[in-house]
Design an enzyme around this catalytic site. Structure first.
Site, PDB file in Angstrom:
ATOM      1  CE1 TYR A  49      -3.881   2.355   0.798  1.00 25.70           C
ATOM      2  CE2 TYR A  49      -2.204   3.503   2.066  1.00 25.70           C
ATOM      3  CZ  TYR A  49      -3.449   3.479   1.463  1.00 25.70           C
ATOM      4  OH  TYR A  49      -4.260   4.582   1.521  1.00 25.70           O
ATOM      5  CD  GLU A  80      -6.291   4.232  -1.288  1.00 26.49           C
ATOM      6  OE1 GLU A  80      -6.346   4.195  -0.052  1.00 26.49           O
ATOM      7  OE2 GLU A  80      -7.279   4.020  -2.028  1.00 26.49           O
TER       8      GLU A  80
END
Length: 397
Positions: free
Chosen positions: A119, A207
């Site tokens: 991530y 993101e």
């Protein structure tokens, strides 16, 4: 402003960021042709909506055994079939709410072999007013659970604008993600490109989830979400051209066209207030007296009668609104302008729910005279507490 995944990946590609090749499908009869332009042997079919959780989402009128909004297929024909199944249907995820969002476009992408899911995100840290990086070794669909249950697995740090980004920041992320060898150099280059993109494109959020280590040992951005600062869109014409108005709340879209600060909520009392702080206080006191606000609406200090009229129309267009509270403290904003706008709006759209008006400040007597002389069925209030108490009582019966 948000954009779709396929648009985000096009921007990433422009900055040299590694992404998979893919094609966007707008019509079902295009699906097989678009899928056929990709190499395979795996094809990933992704519903394109402005919401996360697509993989775990479900379509309304779900078919037996049907998967969510991200599907792995093993042939061009299967990819085309899955794309056709998604188009035009409503996908419900934890971010869309029960109403869901209609899928008007699908992205078909070459599949990737995955060794690890990571991530990586950039955002504006409101506490430090700096750009911050957030990364974790636990990427994928359960990142929210990681943040809630094991926050120690998430690294976050901000960039000092005086010194700016350097290779050290990229290496710090690489080591935090447990990368090795060539992956460290790839991560340093990737993070630098993302930071430059974030700044140059006036982003609020970027993101990458998941950022993968592929079966060849290389880094690749498998999914991407981007949010842009709406106040900077005047200098981001290319980004503004990516706006998909079908993904936005119709009331919020109408408000933006009249330069109104409006956010739709789930409550039953519509609010028209001047000033963001007073608007927040109004919402809080409505909750204090036992009800819920249906919106945040700041008409601003320079509102005209026409602007107030449009604001009132937007509030009354919400079928969940069972009462309206107008709360104005006239500093720059004048109470008589608000009163004229309310009267004009009610005459134009009608008044089918209770209306409480609290005016105070600049030209308050003129404003009250306009309301009192209008013949409208308006409940007057003396202060904020009195106004909230009266509108909640009117709505609750």
């Amino acid at each position: 402003m948000n954009i779709h995944e396929y648009q985000a990946k096009r921007l990433l590609r422009d900055y040299g960021v590694p992404v998979s090749d893919g094609r966007v499908v707008l019509k079902s009869d295009e699906a097989k042709t678009m899928a056929g332009e990709l190499g395979g042997p795996l094809w990933v079919v992704k519903a394109q909506i402005h919401a996360g959780g697509r993989g775990k989402g479900s379509f309304k009128e779900r078919e037996a055994g049907e998967k969510g909004g991200v599907r792995l297929t093993k042939s061009v024909g299967e990819a085309a079939v899955e794309a056709e199944k998604m188009l035009g249907r409503t996908l419900v995820t934890h971010q869309t709410g029960p109403a869901g969002k209609q899928v008007n476009r699908v992205y078909i992408e070459e599949g990737s072999g995955i060794e690890r899911e990571l991530y990586l995100a950039l955002l504006v840290d409101r506490q430090t007013s700096r750009i911050a990086f957030v990364c974790s070794t636990e990427g994928g669909m359960d990142i929210e659970e990681v943040a809630a249950s094991t926050p120690e697995k998430i690294l976050s740090f901000s960039i000092d604008p005086a010194t700016g980004f350097s290779g050290f920041h990229g290496r710090r992320i690489a080591f935090a993600l447990g990368l090795e060898g060539k992956q460290i150099r790839q991560c340093e280059k990737l993070v630098g490109a993302l930071y430059r993109m974030f700044v140059e494109r006036d982003m609020e959020m970027l993101e990458i989830n998941p950022l993968i280590v592929s079966d060849s040992g290389d880094l690749k951005c498998l999914d991407a979400k981007m949010g842009f600062d709406s106040n900077a869109l005047y200098r981001q014409t290319e980004i503004l051209g990516l706006r998909d108005e079908t993904e936005e709340d119709p009331k919020e879209l109408a408000a933006s066209k009249h330069d109104l600060n409006y956010i739709a909520l789930d409550g039953e009392i519509g609010c028209m207030v001047n000033g963001a702080g007073l608007a927040m206080a109004t919402m809080d006191i409505i909750k204090l007296f036992g009800s819920e606000p249906a919106n945040f609406l700041d008409v601003g200090g320079g509102a005209t009668t026409e602007k107030v009229t449009e604001a009132f129309k937007i509030i009354t267009s919400d079928p969940n609104v069972k009462g309206i509270l107008v709360n104005i403290f006239g500093g720059i904003m004048r109470c008589d302008v608000i009163a004229e706008g309310v009267v004009e709006a009610v005459k134009e759209v009608g008044l089918k729910v209770p209306l409480v008006v609290r005016l105070e400040g600049t030209n308050v007597e003129q404003g009250k005279a306009i309301i009192n002389g209008s013949g409208l069925d308006v409940i007057a209030a003396d202060d904020l507490g009195d106004a909230a108490r009266k509108i909640v009582k009117a709505v609750k019966g």
